[in-house]
Design a protein around this motif. Structure first.
Motif, PDB file in Angstrom:
ATOM      1  N   ILE A 149       1.609   6.128 -15.953  1.00 36.85           N
ATOM      2  CA  ILE A 149       0.754   4.959 -15.719  1.00 36.85           C
ATOM      3  C   ILE A 149       1.621   3.722 -15.488  1.00 36.85           C
ATOM      4  N   GLY A 150       2.706   3.580 -16.230  1.00 35.76           N
ATOM      5  CA  GLY A 150       3.618   2.458 -16.016  1.00 35.76           C
ATOM      6  C   GLY A 150       4.250   2.484 -14.639  1.00 35.76           C
ATOM      7  N   ILE A 151       4.693   3.663 -14.220  1.00 31.45           N
ATOM      8  CA  ILE A 151       5.287   3.800 -12.891  1.00 31.45           C
ATOM      9  C   ILE A 151       4.249   3.532 -11.815  1.00 31.45           C
ATOM     10  N   ALA A 152       3.022   4.009 -12.028  1.00 29.75           N
ATOM     11  CA  ALA A 152       1.950   3.748 -11.061  1.00 29.75           C
ATOM     12  C   ALA A 152       1.671   2.255 -10.956  1.00 29.75           C
ATOM     13  N   GLY A 153       1.722   1.536 -12.066  1.00 33.15           N
ATOM     14  CA  GLY A 153       1.520   0.088 -12.029  1.00 33.15           C
ATOM     15  C   GLY A 153       2.585  -0.611 -11.200  1.00 33.15           C
ATOM     16  N   VAL A 154       3.840  -0.205 -11.374  1.00 32.97           N
ATOM     17  CA  VAL A 154       4.923  -0.787 -10.581  1.00 32.97           C
ATOM     18  C   VAL A 154       4.731  -0.456  -9.103  1.00 32.97           C
ATOM     19  N   MET A 155       4.274   0.748  -8.799  1.00 30.53           N
ATOM     20  CA  MET A 155       4.042   1.127  -7.407  1.00 30.53           C
ATOM     21  C   MET A 155       2.903   0.318  -6.803  1.00 30.53           C
ATOM     22  N   ILE A 156       1.869   0.051  -7.570  1.00 30.05           N
ATOM     23  CA  ILE A 156       0.757  -0.751  -7.062  1.00 30.05           C
ATOM     24  C   ILE A 156       1.232  -2.168  -6.764  1.00 30.05           C
ATOM     25  N   ILE A 157       2.055  -2.720  -7.647  1.00 31.99           N
ATOM     26  CA  ILE A 157       2.608  -4.049  -7.400  1.00 31.99           C
ATOM     27  C   ILE A 157       3.458  -4.042  -6.125  1.00 31.99           C
ATOM     28  N   GLY A 158       4.258  -3.016  -5.932  1.00 32.64           N
ATOM     29  CA  GLY A 158       5.058  -2.887  -4.712  1.00 32.64           C
ATOM     30  C   GLY A 158       4.192  -2.784  -3.473  1.00 32.64           C
ATOM     31  N   MET A 159       3.102  -2.032  -3.551  1.00 32.32           N
ATOM     32  CA  MET A 159       2.206  -1.922  -2.397  1.00 32.32           C
ATOM     33  C   MET A 159       1.538  -3.262  -2.101  1.00 32.32           C
ATOM     34  N   ILE A 160       1.127  -3.979  -3.137  1.00 31.08           N
ATOM     35  CA  ILE A 160       0.496  -5.286  -2.942  1.00 31.08           C
ATOM     36  C   ILE A 160       1.477  -6.255  -2.284  1.00 31.08           C
ATOM     37  N   PHE A 161       2.708  -6.308  -2.803  1.00 29.99           N
ATOM     38  CA  PHE A 161       3.697  -7.218  -2.239  1.00 29.99           C
ATOM     39  C   PHE A 161       4.033  -6.864  -0.797  1.00 29.99           C
ATOM     40  N   SER A 162       4.127  -5.577  -0.490  1.00 28.54           N
ATOM     41  CA  SER A 162       4.454  -5.191   0.888  1.00 28.54           C
ATOM     42  C   SER A 162       3.336  -5.572   1.847  1.00 28.54           C
ATOM     43  N   MET A 163       2.087  -5.423   1.427  1.00 28.61           N
ATOM     44  CA  MET A 163       0.975  -5.816   2.306  1.00 28.61           C
ATOM     45  C   MET A 163       0.866  -7.325   2.433  1.00 28.61           C
ATOM     46  N   VAL A 164       1.105  -8.058   1.335  1.00 26.92           N
ATOM     47  CA  VAL A 164       1.079  -9.522   1.411  1.00 26.92           C
ATOM     48  C   VAL A 164       2.167 -10.017   2.357  1.00 26.92           C
ATOM     49  N   LEU A 165       3.365  -9.461   2.255  1.00 24.59           N
ATOM     50  CA  LEU A 165       4.465  -9.845   3.136  1.00 24.59           C
ATOM     51  C   LEU A 165       4.170  -9.460   4.580  1.00 24.59           C
ATOM     52  N   CYS A 166       3.591  -8.294   4.786  1.00 27.28           N
ATOM     53  CA  CYS A 166       3.247  -7.840   6.132  1.00 27.28           C
ATOM     54  C   CYS A 166       2.209  -8.781   6.763  1.00 27.28           C
ATOM     55  N   CYS A 167       1.199  -9.159   6.003  1.00 27.63           N
ATOM     56  CA  CYS A 167       0.173 -10.081   6.513  1.00 27.63           C
ATOM     57  C   CYS A 167       0.750 -11.473   6.754  1.00 27.63           C
ATOM     58  N   ALA A 168       1.666 -11.924   5.904  1.00 27.36           N
ATOM     59  CA  ALA A 168       2.294 -13.219   6.089  1.00 27.36           C
ATOM     60  C   ALA A 168       3.141 -13.235   7.368  1.00 27.36           C
ATOM     61  N   ILE A 169       3.830 -12.146   7.634  1.00 21.95           N
ATOM     62  CA  ILE A 169       4.636 -12.052   8.869  1.00 21.95           C
ATOM     63  C   ILE A 169       3.712 -12.091  10.077  1.00 21.95           C
ATOM     64  N   ARG A 170       2.616 -11.357  10.029  1.00 19.24           N
ATOM     65  CA  ARG A 170       1.668 -11.342  11.151  1.00 19.24           C
ATOM     66  C   ARG A 170       1.075 -12.729  11.364  1.00 19.24           C
ATOM     67  N   ASN A 171       0.685 -13.414  10.290  1.00 17.98           N
ATOM     68  CA  ASN A 171       0.082 -14.738  10.415  1.00 17.98           C
ATOM     69  C   ASN A 171       1.091 -15.768  10.911  1.00 17.98           C
ATOM     70  N   SER A 172       2.361 -15.658  10.507  1.00 18.55           N
ATOM     71  CA  SER A 172       3.366 -16.623  10.970  1.00 18.55           C
ATOM     72  C   SER A 172       3.677 -16.419  12.436  1.00 18.55           C
ATOM     73  N   ARG A 173       3.556 -15.233  12.951  1.00 18.25           N
ATOM     74  CA  ARG A 173       3.821 -14.972  14.376  1.00 18.25           C
ATOM     75  C   ARG A 173       2.649 -15.418  15.227  1.00 18.25           C
ATOM     76  N   GLU A 174       1.435 -15.414  14.679  1.00 15.52           N
ATOM     77  CA  GLU A 174       0.270 -15.870  15.445  1.00 15.52           C
ATOM     78  C   GLU A 174       0.305 -17.378  15.626  1.00 15.52           C
ATOM     79  N   VAL A 175       0.887 -18.095  14.659  1.00 18.10           N
ATOM     80  CA  VAL A 175       0.955 -19.565  14.731  1.00 18.10           C
ATOM     81  C   VAL A 175       1.917 -20.002  15.810  1.00 18.10           C
ATOM     82  N   ILE A 176       3.000 -19.274  15.967  1.00 15.64           N
ATOM     83  CA  ILE A 176       4.041 -19.647  16.949  1.00 15.64           C
ATOM     84  C   ILE A 176       3.551 -19.370  18.294  1.00 15.64           C
TER      85      ILE A 176
END
Length: 176
Positions: A149-176
């Motif tokens: 369960i602890g490892i799964a929690g860390v993996m969920i945090i990693g998945m959340i951060f990767s999607m947040v970063l992916c969406c931030a990259i997409r949004n920053s490229r749309e502005v330019i």
């Protein structure tokens, strides 16, 4: 005795290969995440997310299987122990039985003639190994579950951060 050494060597090599494969897989997954973040690559970050999602699904499946079938797991380990002590003339079985005896601090089984041969110098109040195996599986399975369960929690945090970063990259490229 030479056969025992060959079997041990094969088991050790199998364990080494499994660890090398798992380490290589985790290195690739880590590469996707790290390099995707540095290069701001949506493709690599999405690959990192997908790999984490697959590993997360496999972990959940293994955990559910383990908790639903813990009685069968205990029975299989008990069968392995019983088959290892059934032939006392086999040195491999005697070595396996002694490993069980030392690890679980137990001795014997439901077969009294085998117990008298293997447990001649053990005190009478020592626990039966079949009971000790069942107790060990019941006690330690919860610890394995908590770590999972602890490892799964860390993996969920990693998945959340990767999607947040992916969406931030997409949004920053749309502005330019």
């Amino acid at each position: 005795m030479r056969e025992i050494s060959a079997v041990r060597l094969q088991l050790h090599l199998l364990a080494v290969y499994i660890l090398l494969g798992a380490g290589g897989l985790m290195m690739i997954v880590g590469f996707f995440g790290c390099f995707g973040a540095v290069r701001e690559s949506q493709c690599l970050l999405a690959s990192f997310f997908a790999c984490l999602l697959i590993i997360f699904g496999a972990e959940i499946t293994a955990g559910v299987f383990g908790f639903l079938n813990k009685e069968q797991i205990a029975e299989e380990v008990q069968k392995f122990y019983s088959s290892s002590i059934s032939d006392t003339s086999n040195p491999n079985g005697t070595i396996i039985a002694s490993i069980y005896h030392k690890t679980l601090n137990c001795c014997g089984s439901s077969t009294p003639e085998v117990t008298s041969v293997l447990c001649a110098d053990v005190p009478e109040d020592t626990q039966d190994c079949l009971v000790a195996i069942r107790d060990f599986v019941n006690e330690k399975l919860h610890i394995i579950g908590y770590v999972g369960i602890g490892i799964a929690g860390v993996m969920i945090i990693g998945m959340i951060f990767s999607m947040v970063l992916c969406c931030a990259i997409r949004n920053s490229r749309e502005v330019i």
